[in-house]
Motif scaffolding. Sequence first.
Motif, PDB file in Angstrom:
ATOM      1  N   ALA A   8       0.988  -1.308  -0.098  1.00  0.00           N
ATOM      2  CA  ALA A   8      -0.032  -0.151  -0.062  1.00  0.00           C
ATOM      3  C   ALA A   8       0.917   1.134  -0.223  1.00  0.00           C
ATOM      4  O   ALA A   8       1.674   1.614   0.830  1.00  0.00           O
ATOM      5  CB  ALA A   8      -0.765   0.052   1.152  1.00  0.00           C
ATOM      6  N   VAL A  38      -4.517   4.707  -3.542  1.00  0.00           N
ATOM      7  CA  VAL A  38      -5.870   4.945  -3.431  1.00  0.00           C
ATOM      8  C   VAL A  38      -6.100   6.376  -3.438  1.00  0.00           C
ATOM      9  O   VAL A  38      -5.334   7.114  -2.523  1.00  0.00           O
ATOM     10  CB  VAL A  38      -6.605   4.186  -2.452  1.00  0.00           C
ATOM     11  CG1 VAL A  38      -7.994   4.330  -2.293  1.00  0.00           C
ATOM     12  CG2 VAL A  38      -6.104   2.788  -1.940  1.00  0.00           C
ATOM     13  N   ARG A 110       2.421   4.376   9.549  1.00  0.00           N
ATOM     14  CA  ARG A 110       1.870   5.824   9.616  1.00  0.00           C
ATOM     15  C   ARG A 110       1.730   6.115   8.012  1.00  0.00           C
ATOM     16  O   ARG A 110       2.726   5.438   7.334  1.00  0.00           O
ATOM     17  CB  ARG A 110       2.327   6.905  10.466  1.00  0.00           C
ATOM     18  CG  ARG A 110       2.410   6.799  11.970  1.00  0.00           C
ATOM     19  CD  ARG A 110       1.135   6.331  12.616  1.00  0.00           C
ATOM     20  NE  ARG A 110       0.041   7.422  12.232  1.00  0.00           N
ATOM     21  CZ  ARG A 110      -0.162   8.385  12.827  1.00  0.00           C
ATOM     22  NH1 ARG A 110       0.355   8.521  14.207  1.00  0.00           N
ATOM     23  NH2 ARG A 110      -1.196   9.447  12.344  1.00  0.00           N
ATOM     24  N   GLY A 111       1.080   7.166   7.860  1.00  0.00           N
ATOM     25  CA  GLY A 111       1.060   7.794   6.665  1.00  0.00           C
ATOM     26  C   GLY A 111       1.472   9.525   6.631  1.00  0.00           C
ATOM     27  O   GLY A 111       2.450   9.764   7.073  1.00  0.00           O
ATOM     28  N   SER A 113      -0.602  11.673   7.961  1.00  0.00           N
ATOM     29  CA  SER A 113      -0.903  12.357   8.988  1.00  0.00           C
ATOM     30  C   SER A 113      -0.188  12.697  10.140  1.00  0.00           C
ATOM     31  O   SER A 113       0.800  11.836  10.364  1.00  0.00           O
ATOM     32  CB  SER A 113      -2.444  11.604   9.580  1.00  0.00           C
ATOM     33  OG  SER A 113      -2.710  12.061  10.925  1.00  0.00           O
ATOM     34  N   SER A 122      -5.296   5.256  10.818  1.00  0.00           N
ATOM     35  CA  SER A 122      -6.508   4.538  10.644  1.00  0.00           C
ATOM     36  C   SER A 122      -6.464   3.651   9.346  1.00  0.00           C
ATOM     37  O   SER A 122      -7.254   2.458   9.672  1.00  0.00           O
ATOM     38  CB  SER A 122      -7.687   5.561  10.340  1.00  0.00           C
ATOM     39  OG  SER A 122      -7.336   6.105   9.215  1.00  0.00           O
ATOM     40  N   VAL A 123      -5.886   3.758   8.371  1.00  0.00           N
ATOM     41  CA  VAL A 123      -5.956   2.742   7.236  1.00  0.00           C
ATOM     42  C   VAL A 123      -5.186   1.523   7.667  1.00  0.00           C
ATOM     43  O   VAL A 123      -5.792   0.323   7.442  1.00  0.00           O
ATOM     44  CB  VAL A 123      -5.201   3.346   6.090  1.00  0.00           C
ATOM     45  CG1 VAL A 123      -5.147   2.559   4.749  1.00  0.00           C
ATOM     46  CG2 VAL A 123      -5.984   4.785   5.455  1.00  0.00           C
TER      47      VAL A 123
HETATM   48  P1  ATP Z   1      -4.687   8.775   9.362  1.00  0.00           P
HETATM   49  O1  ATP Z   1      -4.627   8.832   7.712  1.00  0.00           O
HETATM   50  O2  ATP Z   1      -5.334   7.830   9.731  1.00  0.00           O
HETATM   51  O3  ATP Z   1      -4.873  10.292   9.640  1.00  0.00           O
HETATM   52  P2  ATP Z   1      -1.826   8.208   8.784  1.00  0.00           P
HETATM   53  O4  ATP Z   1      -1.903   8.941   7.450  1.00  0.00           O
HETATM   54  O5  ATP Z   1      -0.642   8.507   9.611  1.00  0.00           O
HETATM   55  O6  ATP Z   1      -3.140   8.618   9.513  1.00  0.00           O
HETATM   56  P3  ATP Z   1      -2.357   5.704   7.370  1.00  0.00           P
HETATM   57  O7  ATP Z   1      -3.265   6.521   6.526  1.00  0.00           O
HETATM   58  O8  ATP Z   1      -3.144   4.668   8.037  1.00  0.00           O
HETATM   59  O9  ATP Z   1      -1.830   6.632   8.580  1.00  0.00           O
HETATM   60  O10 ATP Z   1      -1.179   5.272   6.823  1.00  0.00           O
HETATM   61  C1  ATP Z   1      -0.735   3.924   6.969  1.00  0.00           C
HETATM   62  C2  ATP Z   1      -0.214   3.084   5.824  1.00  0.00           C
HETATM   63  O11 ATP Z   1      -1.319   2.924   5.022  1.00  0.00           O
HETATM   64  C3  ATP Z   1       0.691   3.981   4.763  1.00  0.00           C
HETATM   65  O12 ATP Z   1       1.989   3.944   5.235  1.00  0.00           O
HETATM   66  C4  ATP Z   1       0.389   3.041   3.458  1.00  0.00           C
HETATM   67  O13 ATP Z   1       1.032   2.089   3.602  1.00  0.00           O
HETATM   68  C5  ATP Z   1      -1.001   2.930   3.706  1.00  0.00           C
HETATM   69  N1  ATP Z   1      -1.839   4.090   3.112  1.00  0.00           N
HETATM   70  C6  ATP Z   1      -2.502   5.139   3.633  1.00  0.00           C
HETATM   71  N2  ATP Z   1      -3.142   5.888   2.641  1.00  0.00           N
HETATM   72  C7  ATP Z   1      -3.125   5.308   1.463  1.00  0.00           C
HETATM   73  C8  ATP Z   1      -3.324   5.324   0.296  1.00  0.00           C
HETATM   74  N3  ATP Z   1      -4.173   6.487  -0.159  1.00  0.00           N
HETATM   75  N4  ATP Z   1      -3.314   4.594  -0.765  1.00  0.00           N
HETATM   76  C9  ATP Z   1      -2.657   3.427  -0.661  1.00  0.00           C
HETATM   77  N5  ATP Z   1      -1.733   3.093   0.730  1.00  0.00           N
HETATM   78  C10 ATP Z   1      -2.352   3.815   1.743  1.00  0.00           C
END
Ligand code: ATP
Length: 139
Positions: A8, A38, A110-111, A113, A122-123
């Motif tokens: 991802a 995504v 994390r991503g 955020s 959350s993802v």
């Molecule tokens: P949040 O989005 O919950 O505020 P965050 O951005 O820190 O917090 P996540 O979005 O859960 O955390 O990201 C964790 C992982 O999920 C990323 O490192 C990536 O591997 C995957 N991910 C997040 N968003 C996407 C996306 N739009 N497309 C593909 N993979 C994603």
Amino acid sequence: MFKKIVVAYDGSDHSKAALEQAVALAVAFDSIVWVVHVYPRAFDLLSYSELERLVAQREAKGQDVLREARQHYSTQSLDVREELLEGPEAEAILSVADTRDADLIIMGTRGFSALQGLLLGSVSQKVLHHARCPVMVVR
Ligand code: ATP
Ligand code: MG
């Protein structure tokens, strides 16, 4: 083992680490890798033409993210495929894993955020909760 890997990728440093891990495993296990990105779903209250334009914009941005991801694997002679899907994110990642019959999902903790304190975004939480195959969460 680990013949079909879904990674991802949102363009964040965490997801870059996840992609690097996926590439290393694919080299070791001769795996196929699906890089999944995504883009956000556009279900706002817009006219049809506005909606079309918004989706086209988001798709184009998504293509840019995937193009940037190629830097991390283009030099390797691997079987890497790309999937660009509309959100919600976790559902899209899980649906690729199911459709492709993946035996491993790799993602970052994390991503993008900036929320401090939480270990998992959350993802990644949602994917960990619902996945039907092992999930590797990369720091
Ligand atoms: P949040 O989005 O919950 O505020 P965050 O951005 O820190 O917090 P996540 O979005 O859960 O955390 O990201 C964790 C992982 O999920 C990323 O490192 C990536 O591997 C995957 N991910 C997040 N968003 C996407 C996306 N739009 N497309 C593909 N993979 C994603
Ligand atoms: Mg996020």
